[in-house]
Design a protein around this motif. Structure first.
Motif, PDB file in Angstrom:
ATOM      1  N   PRO A   1       0.839  -1.203   0.000  1.00  0.00           N
ATOM      2  CA  PRO A   1       0.000   0.000   0.000  1.00  0.00           C
ATOM      3  C   PRO A   1       0.878   1.260   0.000  1.00  0.00           C
ATOM      4  O   PRO A   1       1.688   1.435   0.915  1.00  0.00           O
ATOM      5  N   CYS A   2       0.806   2.073  -1.008  1.00  0.00           N
ATOM      6  CA  CYS A   2       1.525   3.352  -1.069  1.00  0.00           C
ATOM      7  C   CYS A   2       0.882   4.181  -2.172  1.00  0.00           C
ATOM      8  O   CYS A   2       0.101   3.649  -2.970  1.00  0.00           O
ATOM      9  N   ASP A   3       1.213   5.461  -2.226  1.00  0.00           N
ATOM     10  CA  ASP A   3       0.562   6.339  -3.207  1.00  0.00           C
ATOM     11  C   ASP A   3       0.794   5.859  -4.636  1.00  0.00           C
ATOM     12  O   ASP A   3      -0.114   5.887  -5.467  1.00  0.00           O
ATOM     13  N   GLU A   4       2.024   5.409  -4.935  1.00  0.00           N
ATOM     14  CA  GLU A   4       2.330   4.992  -6.327  1.00  0.00           C
ATOM     15  C   GLU A   4       1.455   3.819  -6.748  1.00  0.00           C
ATOM     16  O   GLU A   4       1.071   3.696  -7.914  1.00  0.00           O
ATOM     17  N   ASN A   5       1.177   2.903  -5.775  1.00  0.00           N
ATOM     18  CA  ASN A   5       0.404   1.710  -6.140  1.00  0.00           C
ATOM     19  C   ASN A   5      -1.101   1.951  -6.076  1.00  0.00           C
ATOM     20  O   ASN A   5      -1.883   1.121  -6.541  1.00  0.00           O
ATOM     21  N   ALA A   6      -1.521   3.072  -5.489  1.00  0.00           N
ATOM     22  CA  ALA A   6      -2.965   3.378  -5.438  1.00  0.00           C
ATOM     23  C   ALA A   6      -3.468   3.665  -6.863  1.00  0.00           C
ATOM     24  O   ALA A   6      -2.700   4.088  -7.729  1.00  0.00           O
ATOM     25  N   HIS A   7      -4.744   3.430  -7.080  1.00  0.00           N
ATOM     26  CA  HIS A   7      -5.357   3.721  -8.378  1.00  0.00           C
ATOM     27  C   HIS A   7      -5.902   5.141  -8.343  1.00  0.00           C
ATOM     28  O   HIS A   7      -6.131   5.651  -7.257  1.00  0.00           O
ATOM     29  N   PRO A   8      -6.231   5.785  -9.417  1.00  0.00           N
ATOM     30  CA  PRO A   8      -6.121   5.334 -10.805  1.00  0.00           C
ATOM     31  C   PRO A   8      -4.662   5.247 -11.272  1.00  0.00           C
ATOM     32  O   PRO A   8      -3.802   5.967 -10.786  1.00  0.00           O
ATOM     33  N   HIS A   9      -4.447   4.335 -12.240  1.00  0.00           N
ATOM     34  CA  HIS A   9      -3.145   4.257 -12.886  1.00  0.00           C
ATOM     35  C   HIS A   9      -3.231   4.917 -14.254  1.00  0.00           C
ATOM     36  O   HIS A   9      -4.303   4.905 -14.884  1.00  0.00           O
ATOM     37  N   ILE A  10      -2.126   5.496 -14.677  1.00  0.00           N
ATOM     38  CA  ILE A  10      -2.141   6.230 -15.949  1.00  0.00           C
ATOM     39  C   ILE A  10      -1.059   5.695 -16.879  1.00  0.00           C
ATOM     40  O   ILE A  10      -0.156   4.965 -16.448  1.00  0.00           O
ATOM     41  N   ASP A  11      -1.155   6.062 -18.154  1.00  0.00           N
ATOM     42  CA  ASP A  11      -0.162   5.661 -19.149  1.00  0.00           C
ATOM     43  C   ASP A  11       1.042   6.609 -19.064  1.00  0.00           C
ATOM     44  O   ASP A  11       1.100   7.468 -18.176  1.00  0.00           O
ATOM     45  N   CYS A  12       1.978   6.491 -20.012  1.00  0.00           N
ATOM     46  CA  CYS A  12       3.216   7.292 -19.943  1.00  0.00           C
ATOM     47  C   CYS A  12       2.935   8.788 -19.984  1.00  0.00           C
ATOM     48  O   CYS A  12       3.554   9.563 -19.272  1.00  0.00           O
ATOM     49  N   ARG A  13       1.974   9.210 -20.830  1.00  0.00           N
ATOM     50  CA  ARG A  13       1.741  10.655 -21.002  1.00  0.00           C
ATOM     51  C   ARG A  13       0.631  11.196 -20.109  1.00  0.00           C
ATOM     52  O   ARG A  13       0.350  12.388 -20.118  1.00  0.00           O
ATOM     53  N   GLY A  14      -0.041  10.313 -19.411  1.00  0.00           N
ATOM     54  CA  GLY A  14      -1.138  10.773 -18.554  1.00  0.00           C
ATOM     55  C   GLY A  14      -2.406  11.079 -19.338  1.00  0.00           C
ATOM     56  O   GLY A  14      -3.240  11.870 -18.904  1.00  0.00           O
ATOM     57  N   ASP A  15      -2.569  10.429 -20.497  1.00  0.00           N
ATOM     58  CA  ASP A  15      -3.785  10.656 -21.311  1.00  0.00           C
ATOM     59  C   ASP A  15      -4.920   9.707 -20.937  1.00  0.00           C
ATOM     60  O   ASP A  15      -6.075   9.965 -21.256  1.00  0.00           O
TER      61      ASP A  15
END
Ligand code: M6R
Length: 606
Positions: free
Chosen positions: A79-93
């Motif tokens: 559990p950490c901020d990086e693993n929390a959702h939402p997840h995004i692609d490389c450009r954040g689109d």
């Protein structure tokens, strides 16, 4: 653990926060949301309490009318901020929230990394936005369908894109997802409880269906793009029941979640002919160097360990010792670097289990943990961790944690046996085939719930009960008796059936219900003769056995037949009627089923 989406006319952020709060009743370790704001996706995540996320979003003003949210219960990645959702692609689109497990994520991730994608988390989910980025053809609907062809596993997912912010695309396979249409917009949630109260027009997404939501309404297709006609339900549920997905208590909900929990725990860990435990970094040489296994746990987890002892000895031919964690340290156990120590803990925070783990490490042992909570103390301190993917267990009486712990023990025993070559390939294949059938067989048991209710009402006023069995049945009897005593407060004891006549049978009268387990075929006759001894003392005997064991069925007063499986897997099925029995007896006695007196979920003091 929970996904949520909104598209409509209102400000999305407060709606998302409220949806996340409602989903949070099921337990979570982190939360997050993404909205379309000023031409791009704006993402906020936080670990711990929801107020952390609220503080982040309250720091600015939003005008967004579309967004997605998530409550996470860690599976792949701590559990950490990086693993929390939402997840995004490389450009954040593209942003994705997801419930479930992407079983082939490692292969997909390796391929995406080779294609130049940059990953920010340890999760399986993150492959989804990268796949969308990779295959995006100007149409979110067709792109999501395309990527789902590549994905194996279970999911309820919602995708949002800044390229087409006028829609949300959602898909479901083996994880629940509902769509609700209100005056002011459309909502998506893994659990109906998250939907605002006034919005009751509901569609239930079926497996392999896609929903496309706009502020004008919703369309449904299958994975091939064929339009689907859906039934519109008008739901009118009491909010407190909704919190428990329609069940009266978390204990009952968690008992019924076992087929899914069992399926998820097996997910990605079996091929046709072998067990794959990527998380246990032991070489065959290291395994060969172990001359002993020490199992340590408390309560229900200890009972799962008892099954593990039998299976490791039977299959991997390694001698096993098992201890209650609070006793382990104080008997100066003979542990060293040739001992494989296995600690089991649903919460991963039980003080005695943690202390035992530390003691085993101090003595030089390799420690494998079996736990349900990613990032828990036990998971952080063990050398290797096998997670049970049961989802949060809220009721104090442990149910789905137990059956998935047994499953994890079965996987570990097979893994050790494979490495040592102590079990034939043919036998491994047969066990694996049977293991895969277990979730469906567990579901079958629920068809006979009325029988359990009837047995519960016949024993609810008893002062004392016994649970008896031989071999693995004796181990399950110990869990059955714990379940009954902790929820109903009826005195319940478990005995090895052959041991009764050495004293305890003196307590048996016609007022003593006996729950007799007989699923070990090689011990059928012996258990039957013990049952006959009890019947001769006029005890009321309730038998649990496999379909087809007619002679046993005829010898007892009431019989509950289980779907057949092999002896070693029987405990997973046998315990389910015992859990239901404890539940219905507790209910009939008017007890607080989910919070029995004097108990806490996790005992963090010695
Ligand atoms: O979280 P843990 O698995 O370490 O907890 C161990 C016991 O406290 C727990 O199993 C307890 O016995 C349950 N209440 C039984 O239902």
């Amino acid at each position: 653990m929970g996904v949520f989406g909104y598209i409509g006319k209102k400000n999305a952020v407060p709606i998302l926060i409220e949806g996340i709060k409602q989903l949070g009743f099921q337990g979570f370790d982190s939360t997050g949301l993404a909205v379309f704001e000023e031409g791009r996706l704006w993402v906020a995540k936080s670990t711990g309490k929801l107020t952390e996320l609220e503080n982040k979003v309250n720091a600015r003003t939003f005008n967004s009318t579309v967004g997605i949210g998530h409550t996470r219960w860690a599976t792949h990645g701590r559990p950490c901020d990086e693993n929390a959702h939402p997840h995004i692609d490389c450009r954040g689109d593209f942003a994705v929230v997801h419930n479930g497990i992407i079983e082939n994520y490692l292969e997909l991730k390796e391929w995406l990394l080779a294609e130049g994608h940059i990953f920010r988390s340890e999760t399986d989910t993150e492959v989804l936005p990268h796949l969308i980025e990779h295959y995006y053809d100007g149409d979110m609907d067709t792109t999501v369908r395309k990527i789902l062809q590549k994905v194996e596993g279970s999911y309820a997912l919602i995708a949002l894109s800044c390229k087409e912010p006028d829609m949300l695309v959602a898909a479901r396979k083996s994880n629940s997802l509902v769509v609700c249409q209100g005056e002011e917009g459309c909502y998506l949630a893994s659990n109906f409880s998250a939907i605002p109260e006034h919005t009751k027009n509901t569609y239930v997404l079926e497996d392999e269906e896609i929903a496309i939501l706009t502020d004008n309404g919703v369309n449904f297709t299958d994975f091939q793009g064929e339009a689907k006609d859906k039934i519109l339900y008008e739901v009118n549920w009491d909010a407190s029941v909704v919190e428990k997905d329609g069940y009266d208590h978390f204990m009952l909900k968690e008992i019924y979640e076992q087929p899914k929990a069992l399926r998820d725990t097996l997910g990605g860990r079996l091929t046709e002919e072998k067990v794959v435990l990527r998380e246990v970094a032991l070489t065959p040489e290291q395994i060969a160097s172990f001359n002993k296994v020490a199992i340590v746990a408390c309560g229900t987890a200890y009972h799962a360990g008892l099954i593990g002892r039998t299976l490791i000895e039977r299959w991997a031919k390694i001698p096993v010792e098992i201890d209650i964690a609070s006793e382990f340290r104080y008997r100066s156990p003979l542990i060293d670097e040739h001992t494989l120590t296995v600690v089991l803990s649903q919460s991963g925070e039980t003080a005695d289990t943690l202390a035992a783990l530390r003691e085993a490490k101090r003595l030089g042992a390799r420690v494998v943990a079996i736990t349900n909570v990613v990032g828990s103390s036990v998971s952080r301190e063990a050398h290797d961790v096998i997670y049970t993917w049961a989802g949060p267990e809220i009721a104090i009486a442990s149910t789905k944690a137990y059956t998935t712990q047994i499953e994890a023990m079965i996987l570990l025993a097979l893994f050790l046996a494979q490495a040592k070559g102590t079990i034939s390939q043919e036998w491994i294949r047969e066990i694996i085939t049977e293991l895969k059938k277990l979730p469906d067989k567990a579901s079958e048991i629920f068809k006979q719930v009325s029988k359990i209710q009837q047995i519960a009402s016949s024993i609810k006023d008893s002062a004392c009960t016994f649970f008896v069995g031989r071999g693995l049945d004796w181990s399950v009897a110990q869990e059955g008796s714990l379940k009954l005593k902790e929820t109903s407060y009826i005195h319940a004891e478990a005995y090895a059936a052959g041991e009764l006549k050495h004293g305890t049978i003196a307590l048996v009268t016609e007022c003593t219900p006996i729950i007799a387990l007989a699923t070990q075929r090689d011990l059928y006759d012996k258990t039957l003769s013990n049952v006959n001894e009890l019947k001769a003392r006029e005890a009321q005997v309730i038998g649990i056995t496999f379909e087809g064991n007619e002679s046993f069925g005829q010898a007892v007063d009431e019989v509950f037949y289980l779907p057949e499986t092999i002896n070693e897997l029987a405990p997973i099925l046998t315990v389910i009627p015992l859990q239901l029995l404890a539940y219905y007896v507790s209910l009939a006695r008017g007890n607080d089923v989910d919070r029995p007196r004097n108990l806490v979920k996790s005992v963090t003091v010695e």
